[in-house]
Scaffold this motif. Structure first.
Motif, PDB file in Angstrom:
ATOM      1  N   PRO A 168       0.832  -1.208   0.000  1.00 38.38           N
ATOM      2  CA  PRO A 168       0.000   0.000   0.000  1.00 38.38           C
ATOM      3  C   PRO A 168       0.867   1.258   0.000  1.00 38.38           C
ATOM      4  N   ARG A 197      -1.521   8.275   1.356  1.00 38.00           N
ATOM      5  CA  ARG A 197      -2.918   7.864   1.526  1.00 38.00           C
ATOM      6  C   ARG A 197      -3.760   8.996   2.111  1.00 38.00           C
ATOM      7  N   ASP A 217      -4.249  11.595  -0.659  1.00 39.78           N
ATOM      8  CA  ASP A 217      -5.215  11.106  -1.646  1.00 39.78           C
ATOM      9  C   ASP A 217      -6.640  11.248  -1.113  1.00 39.78           C
ATOM     10  N   ALA A 245      -8.742   7.266   4.421  1.00 36.26           N
ATOM     11  CA  ALA A 245      -7.363   6.807   4.213  1.00 36.26           C
ATOM     12  C   ALA A 245      -7.106   5.455   4.864  1.00 36.26           C
TER      13      ALA A 245
END
Length: 199
Positions: free
Chosen positions: A6, A12, A15, A38
């Protein structure tokens, strides 16, 4: 077979922030919601970002280069001379605005939400982004030998941000196309003036 690992936690978080802030707005999205999207704890989020304000600023910073590169790509790939290339930025913007997930310019929307906080770090990121676009297009005008390239670039920026704002109000991408026609006409006039001065 190896499975892909990941992305790092910070990526994360960014994003998730990109997705939620752009879709729903800065004030509407909580830190808890970003951490949940996340797949991380709020404690992990605060390990990477000291505050929501810092996360908002980094969210915009993460959009800076991709957006600028996209404008340059639209410009470079357009057929025709300088006026057509400038118009193409607006034409492609209108195409993008027809996508159901389009929510306008993230930089302008954030500035609108934080208008009463001029010292907010995200406001500085947004202002720097807009100046980079202006400097880039002024450089293209300068390369073509146009007079007062900085003033012309400012006019293009006004048309661009006007198109962003008006499309949000009316939900009509045709406003970007109209702005593109106006931008094309301005560049054509500038090219004609430069040509006359050389003859």
């Amino acid at each position: 077979m190896k499975t892909a690992s990941p992305p790092p936690a910070r990526d994360r978080i960014l994003d998730a922030a990109n997705s939620l802030f752009y879709a729903e707005g800065i004030r509407a999205v909580s830190v808890d919601a970003i951490a949940a999207k996340a797949g991380l704890t709020k404690k992990t989020l605060y390990y990477h970002f000291r505050s929501k304000d810092e996360l908002v600023a980094d969210y915009l910073a993460s959009r800076d280069q991709p957006n600028l590169l996209l404008f340059e790509e639209w410009f470079t790939n357009a057929e025709g001379g300088l006026p057509r290339k400038v118009e193409a930025i607006f034409t492609q913007l209108a195409i993008a605005a027809r996508h159901p997930k389009w929510r306008g310019c993230g930089f302008l929307r954030t500035a609108g939400e934080l208008a009463n906080l001029p010292g907010h770090p995200a406001m500085k990121v947004g202002a720097a982004h807009k100046k980079k676009f202006e400097a880039w297009i002024a450089g293209e005008f300068r390369n073509e030998g146009l007079h007062e390239p900085d003033a012309l670039a400012r006019h293009i920026v006004l048309l661009m941000d006007g198109a962003f704002s008006t499309m949000l109000v009316h939900r009509d991408p045709a406003y970007a196309e109209s702005a593109g026609q106006a931008a094309k006409a301005l560049v054509e006039l500038a090219l004609a003036a430069a040509s006359r001065s050389r003859s």
